[in-house]
Write a protein that holds these residues in place. Structure first.
Motif, PDB file in Angstrom:
ATOM      1  N   SER A   5       0.858  -1.187   0.000  1.00 21.63           N
ATOM      2  CA  SER A   5       0.000   0.000   0.000  1.00 21.63           C
ATOM      3  C   SER A   5       0.889   1.230   0.000  1.00 21.63           C
ATOM      4  N   LEU A   6       0.647   2.142  -0.931  1.00 21.52           N
ATOM      5  CA  LEU A   6       1.310   3.436  -0.914  1.00 21.52           C
ATOM      6  C   LEU A   6       0.453   4.397  -0.105  1.00 21.52           C
ATOM      7  N   CYS A   7       1.017   4.965   0.954  1.00 21.80           N
ATOM      8  CA  CYS A   7       0.286   5.906   1.806  1.00 21.80           C
ATOM      9  C   CYS A   7       0.968   7.268   1.764  1.00 21.80           C
ATOM     10  N   TYR A  77       2.491  -4.717   3.146  1.00 20.23           N
ATOM     11  CA  TYR A  77       3.459  -3.682   3.524  1.00 20.23           C
ATOM     12  C   TYR A  77       2.905  -2.311   3.161  1.00 20.23           C
ATOM     13  N   ILE A  78       3.432  -1.290   3.848  1.00 17.26           N
ATOM     14  CA  ILE A  78       3.051   0.091   3.590  1.00 17.26           C
ATOM     15  C   ILE A  78       4.290   0.869   3.165  1.00 17.26           C
ATOM     16  N   TYR A  79       4.186   1.531   2.019  1.00 18.00           N
ATOM     17  CA  TYR A  79       5.257   2.409   1.547  1.00 18.00           C
ATOM     18  C   TYR A  79       4.832   3.848   1.801  1.00 18.00           C
ATOM     19  N   SER A  80       5.620   4.565   2.593  1.00 17.32           N
ATOM     20  CA  SER A  80       5.306   5.947   2.952  1.00 17.32           C
ATOM     21  C   SER A  80       6.093   6.884   2.051  1.00 17.32           C
ATOM     22  N   ALA A  81       5.383   7.756   1.343  1.00 15.50           N
ATOM     23  CA  ALA A  81       6.049   8.664   0.405  1.00 15.50           C
ATOM     24  C   ALA A  81       5.505  10.070   0.569  1.00 15.50           C
ATOM     25  N   ASP A  82       6.316  11.052   0.189  1.00 16.45           N
ATOM     26  CA  ASP A  82       5.884  12.446   0.100  1.00 16.45           C
ATOM     27  C   ASP A  82       5.778  12.817  -1.371  1.00 16.45           C
TER      28      ASP A  82
END
Length: 337
Positions: A5-7, A77-82
């Motif tokens: 998941s991209l959050c 999994y979670i991918y944290s991006a700005d």
């Protein structure tokens, strides 16, 4: 293969959001975008990539907003991006391979956050490893054959993936406003956030930012319970703030707190600035030289490098010594981290 998941949390990112999502969107299994109050076309752009766009009332707390975004994730999994991050083609391929090969025992994957020095960020290095990919549900297990205990430390993998940081502008004003609000309301900053506050002030702070922060850092510098490192960081802020206000007695008094121990580049540079403004160029060269060659920086790496070297060139120009001026001008141009 694991699912990801991209959050993201966003606000007024219409100029750069598509660039980010184009570089990562097809590598993840769901995209979750939390908007904290955009007044431009950010949400419309986000809707082209996902139907999972949520509103979140901004509370000046990034952790709260990120926790909300993570709560919406459903994948392994979670991918944290700005929004100001980009994966180039070579790193997109590394990400794809990581996703194929990732084993469930890995709970956190770190990636290199790069291109920091190009945009005047709060960091004194061009790239660093940061946790970016997180296992959504953690499984606790017992370890040790005797006196058994639960393993609490996460299993971390340091990847070679490099994320390019390409901000459209500085976030310093926003961050400094949050810091000022917290301390103004009597809130306590962790040691890490005190350091970050001081760094952002030294690198990006305006005279008004320093006026707002000076009393807080003066209290830290004067506290008998303050550790040596924190005392020095606080002194840097007090000395610069006092110099900009023209309170030279306070500037000198707190500079001596630092010089009496092992001085730092930031304080020496500020003393150089004081003498430069008074047109006492010979005295200024002593402090700029100390900043460049005899001390180390602790908050802004440039105060121990190109800043004092350039000022030494200015001083020798003022003293009509062109050979020395040109020598330091070249050193300043050639300086690098």
């Amino acid at each position: 293969m694991v699912t990801i998941s991209l959050c993201m949390i966003v606000k007024n990112e219409e100029k750069i959001l598509a660039r980010c999502l184009d570089s990562i969107g097809d590598l993840v299994d769901e995209i979750i975008i939390v908007d904290t109050g955009s007044e431009d076309g950010t949400k419309e752009i986000a809707a082209r990539y996902t139907d999972k766009v949520y509103d979140f009332k901004w509370s000046q707390d990034f952790a709260e907003a990120r926790n909300f975004s993570f709560s919406k994730a459903k994948c392994d999994y979670i991918y944290s991006a700005d929004a100001d991050e980009v994966l180039d083609e070579s790193n997109r391929e590394k990400f794809r391979i990581l996703k194929e090969k990732l084993i469930p025992e890995i709970e956190i994957v770190q990636m290199y956050y790069a291109n920091q020095l190009s945009f005047g960020t709060v960091y004194n290095y061009d790239k660093e490893l940061r946790p970016k990919l997180f296992k959504r549900l953690r499984t606790f297990c017992w370890i040790e054959p005797v006196h058994e205990t639960v393993r609490l430390s996460p299993t971390v993998f340091d990847s070679d993936i490099e994320i390019t940081h390409l901000p459209a502008g500085s976030h310093a004003g926003r961050d400094l406003e949050i810091f000022h609000k917290i301390v103004g309301e009597g809130g306590e900053l962790s040691d890490r956030l005190k350091n970050m506050y001081a760094r952002e002030l030294m690198i990006c702070g305006t005279p008004e930012n320093f006026r707002e922060a000076e009393a807080y850092f003066t209290q830290i510098a004067d506290s008998g319970e303050t550790g040596q490192d924190q005392m020095k960081e606080a002194v840097c802020i007090v000395v610069k703030g006092a110099r900009m206000r023209g309170d030279y007695l306070k500037m000198y008094r707190y500079a001596m707190k630092d010089i009496a121990s092992e001085g730092v580049s930031e304080v020496c540079f500020e003393l150089g600035e004081y003498y430069f403004e008074r047109e006492e160029y010979q005295e200024a060269t002593i402090w700029y030289y100390n900043a460049a060659y005899e001390t180390q920086s602790i908050l802004n790496i440039h105060t121990g490098g190109d800043f004092p070297l350039a000022r030494l060139s200015d001083c020798y120009d003022k003293m009509d010594l062109p050979k020395q001026a040109e020598e330091y001008r070249q050193l300043a141009k050639e300086w690098s981290v």
